[in-house]
Design a protein around this motif. Structure first.
Motif, short mmCIF file in Angstrom:
data_model
loop_
_atom_site.label_atom_id
_atom_site.label_comp_id
_atom_site.label_asym_id
_atom_site.label_seq_id
_atom_site.Cartn_x
_atom_site.Cartn_y
_atom_site.Cartn_z
N LYS A 114 -10.92 5.26 3.90
CA LYS A 114 -9.77 5.96 4.46
C LYS A 114 -8.53 5.08 4.32
CE LYS A 114 -12.54 8.42 7.90
NZ LYS A 114 -12.78 8.65 9.34
N LEU A 115 -7.38 5.67 4.49
CA LEU A 115 -6.14 4.90 4.43
C LEU A 115 -6.14 3.85 5.54
CD1 LEU A 115 -3.59 7.77 3.73
CD2 LEU A 115 -4.44 6.08 2.12
N PHE A 116 -5.58 2.70 5.25
CA PHE A 116 -5.64 1.57 6.18
C PHE A 116 -4.63 1.68 7.32
CE2 PHE A 116 -6.94 -0.15 2.01
CZ PHE A 116 -8.24 -0.48 2.33
N GLU A 147 0.83 -1.21 0.00
CA GLU A 147 0.00 0.00 0.00
C GLU A 147 0.87 1.25 0.00
OE1 GLU A 147 -3.56 2.25 2.39
OE2 GLU A 147 -3.37 0.09 2.50
N ASN A 148 1.96 1.21 0.72
CA ASN A 148 2.91 2.33 0.70
C ASN A 148 3.44 2.55 -0.71
OD1 ASN A 148 4.86 4.25 1.29
ND2 ASN A 148 5.62 3.18 3.10
N ILE A 149 3.78 1.47 -1.39
CA ILE A 149 4.30 1.57 -2.77
C ILE A 149 3.25 2.17 -3.69
CG2 ILE A 149 5.08 0.24 -4.77
CD1 ILE A 149 6.23 -1.83 -2.81
N LEU A 150 2.03 1.64 -3.63
CA LEU A 150 0.97 2.10 -4.54
C LEU A 150 0.62 3.56 -4.29
CD1 LEU A 150 -1.41 -1.01 -4.54
CD2 LEU A 150 0.20 -0.31 -6.32
N ASN A 151 0.67 3.99 -3.04
CA ASN A 151 0.42 5.39 -2.72
C ASN A 151 1.45 6.30 -3.36
OD1 ASN A 151 -1.86 6.26 -1.33
ND2 ASN A 151 -1.19 5.30 0.56
N LYS A 152 2.70 5.82 -3.38
CA LYS A 152 3.79 6.63 -3.94
C LYS A 152 3.78 6.62 -5.47
CE LYS A 152 7.19 6.43 -0.15
NZ LYS A 152 6.29 6.10 0.97
N LEU A 153 3.42 5.47 -6.08
CA LEU A 153 3.53 5.32 -7.54
C LEU A 153 2.26 5.72 -8.28
CD1 LEU A 153 5.41 1.90 -7.87
CD2 LEU A 153 6.34 4.20 -8.14
N ASN A 154 1.10 5.48 -7.67
CA ASN A 154 -0.20 5.77 -8.30
C ASN A 154 -0.27 5.24 -9.74
OD1 ASN A 154 -2.81 6.77 -8.50
ND2 ASN A 154 -2.12 8.77 -9.26
N ILE A 178 9.80 2.17 1.90
CA ILE A 178 9.14 0.87 1.83
C ILE A 178 9.94 -0.20 2.56
CG2 ILE A 178 8.44 -0.97 0.25
CD1 ILE A 178 8.23 2.57 -0.95
N ASN A 179 11.25 -0.09 2.49
CA ASN A 179 12.10 -1.13 3.12
C ASN A 179 12.46 -0.80 4.57
OD1 ASN A 179 13.83 0.97 2.64
ND2 ASN A 179 15.38 -0.23 1.55
N TRP A 180 11.62 -0.02 5.24
CA TRP A 180 11.88 0.39 6.62
C TRP A 180 12.10 -0.81 7.54
CZ3 TRP A 180 12.78 5.09 8.71
CH2 TRP A 180 12.70 5.20 10.11
N TYR A 181 11.33 -1.86 7.33
CA TYR A 181 11.41 -3.04 8.20
C TYR A 181 12.22 -4.19 7.57
CZ TYR A 181 7.75 -0.82 10.97
OH TYR A 181 7.03 0.06 11.76
N ILE A 182 12.83 -3.95 6.41
CA ILE A 182 13.63 -4.99 5.77
C ILE A 182 15.10 -4.75 6.09
CG2 ILE A 182 14.29 -6.05 3.56
CD1 ILE A 182 11.59 -5.15 2.44
N ASN A 191 1.99 8.28 9.33
CA ASN A 191 3.45 8.32 9.37
C ASN A 191 4.09 7.13 8.64
OD1 ASN A 191 2.82 6.34 11.20
ND2 ASN A 191 4.31 6.99 12.75
N TRP A 192 3.32 6.04 8.46
CA TRP A 192 3.86 4.90 7.71
C TRP A 192 4.11 5.28 6.24
CZ3 TRP A 192 6.76 1.17 6.77
CH2 TRP A 192 6.55 0.29 5.71
#
Length: 471
Positions: free
Chosen positions: A450-452, A383-390, A462-466, A456-457
């Motif tokens: 609304k956003l899920f 979802e973070n990726i799709l929000n950024k790329l649209n 995207i790789n914050w937790y990787i 702040n996420w």
């Protein structure tokens, strides 16, 4: 040491340098592959993902005259209820282990389950699927099997699925194929059939497989489809084939290599037969192996010519498309998108390893600055990726498409869409046209949802937790 020498297969992380967590440049990943130093990544936070038992059951449920004993607690069999909706099979039982069984042993329950299954269903082969509880307790599975095989005069095959040694769920396919090749394919004296091709299939539909089979018949190749819609007899014939090919080369990699090692059956390595060029290349490659290349070219050209109207009128041209599919299928769809004039916005695959090196080079050569996302069902990252790329269009499986649609992205779910072969091109292009024309539904979904996740996420990478694994 050979693939089949041990009781269980080597995990994919060691055999193929498989990654199931990554976000970054393809070139960086390729460099580490070339240097044979692929560093494993881990997620410090992860949503629920598939495990290997799901893949084990997916392989076994395709064998129509097989019985399945799930050896573990009742909860471990829950996934089989999902398989029932897809395969409509009734030949299975669970040993339903409890705390007492895990302490005192579960041999009696296993023996009882095998007897009940055999009496009620009369299968031609029985598979015993062990679960993490059995693996942790190191329960004796082989003794009841040896005793009952002689008594019931039926092949009983142990599938040692631990569920925790590999982080990559596709390893479950390796576990199932290891047992099939080790315990069911034992006769090396059978004469080879010069025009027989093993077609390895796990998840394809009956209609798709019939279409592929008809294409191969037209060029003069006889097919033995295993394990999907197969029987024990079909599996035993696999040792007589002249060549093997897997529709999804990731899922079938272990099986075709085991057949080559044990029976000297060469395997052909291709992406899925998806798209016009993809299907032509797949068909001609098989024809070339059997000395029937001219036949294959004639058949491929005949069906390709019928698709010109779809090439000229498709709505993919210029669209930015995001793909989230199992690895081989994702790379095959990518080539179809480029073939029809579309652009790649981004791509998510469930794993990546040395089997996919050629496809990674293809993405690198596109020079489109694409980041590769490797994730087995991690919707918070996507979802973070799709929000950024649209992106303009999303192609994935049903569960992922629901997320994309709620973000206002027109989506195509391909898990119930026949996309293989030349007829699959028509089906996919029709689905694309329909999704692009009818945008009102996803636009309304976006306005009403609304956003899920917390805001702040979406500001984080995207790789914050990787993280790179430290040993």
């Amino acid at each position: 040491m050979g693939l089949l020498d041990k009781r269980k297969p080597q995990i994919r992380e060691k055999r193929l340098n498989t990654l199931n967590a990554y976000f970054g440049d393809v070139s960086q990943l390729l460099n580490s592959m070339e240097e044979k130093e692929v560093s494993q990544r881990i997620r410090t936070f992860s949503q629920t993902s598939f495990d290997e038992i799901i893949y084990v059951l997916q392989v076994l449920n395709g064998i129509e005259d097989a019985g399945i004993v799930i050896h573990g607690p009742l909860g471990c069999s829950a996934v089989q209820l999902y398989m029932l909706s897809k395969y409509n099979r009734r030949k299975w039982i669970v040993t339903n282990l409890n705390e007492k069984d895990s302490i005192l042993g579960s041999g009696e329950k296993l023996e009882l389950a095998i007897r009940k299954l055999y009496k009620s269903c009369k299968p031609n082969v029985i598979f015993i699927v062990t679960t993490p509880v059995v693996a942790i307790n190191n329960d004796d599975v082989l003794s009841p099997i040896i005793e009952l095989e002689n008594e019931l005069n039926i092949k009983i095959v142990p599938i040692f699925s631990d569920g925790f040694k590999s982080k990559s769920s596709i390893f479950g396919g390796d576990v199932a194929f290891h047992a099939i090749c080790k315990y069911l394919l034992t006769d090396k004296r059978k004469e080879k059939q010069s025009n027989l091709l093993n077609l390895i299939s796990i998840s394809e539909s009956k209609k798709e497989l019939d279409g592929i089979k008809n294409l191969l018949n037209e060029i003069g190749v006889k097919t033995n489809i295993v394990p999907r819609f197969s029987t024990l007899a079909d599996i035993e014939i696999a040792s007589q084939a002249a060549f093997s090919i897997s529709i999804d080369k990731d899922n079938g990699d272990y099986f075709v290599k085991s057949l080559e090692e044990k029976f000297n059956i060469p395997f052909l390595s291709n992406l899925c037969p998806i798209g016009i060029k993809g299907t032509k290349d797949w068909l001609i490659n098989i024809g070339r192996a059997f000395g029937l290349e001219k036949n294959a070219e004639v058949v491929a050209d005949k069906y390709s010519d019928d698709l010109r109207e779809y090439v000229n009128s498709n709505k993919l041209n210029g669209l930015r498309v995001y793909i989230n599919l199992p690895t081989s299928k994702a790379f095959s769809i990518l080539k179809l998108i480029k073939e029809f004039g579309g652009n790649l916005a981004g791509i998510t695959v469930d794993h990546v390893d040395s089997v996919n090196e050629e496809e990674l080079i293809y993405i690198q050569n596109l020079n489109e600055n694409i980041k590769l996302h490797v994730a087995d069902d991690q919707p918070f990252e996507e979802e973070n990726i799709l929000n950024k790329l649209n992106p303009d269009l999303y192609i994935g499986l049903s569960r992922e498409c629901a997320l994309a649609a709620k973000l206002g992205v027109p989506s195509i779910a391909v898990d119930n869409l026949d996309i293989l072969g030349f007829s699959g091109v028509k089906n996919l292009i029709k689905a694309v046209d329909k999704a692009i024309i009818n945008k009102k539904f996803v636009e309304r979904l976006k306005n009403e949802n609304k956003l899920f996740y917390k805001k702040n996420w979406y500001n984080k990478s995207i790789n914050w937790y990787i993280k790179q694994e430290v040993k």
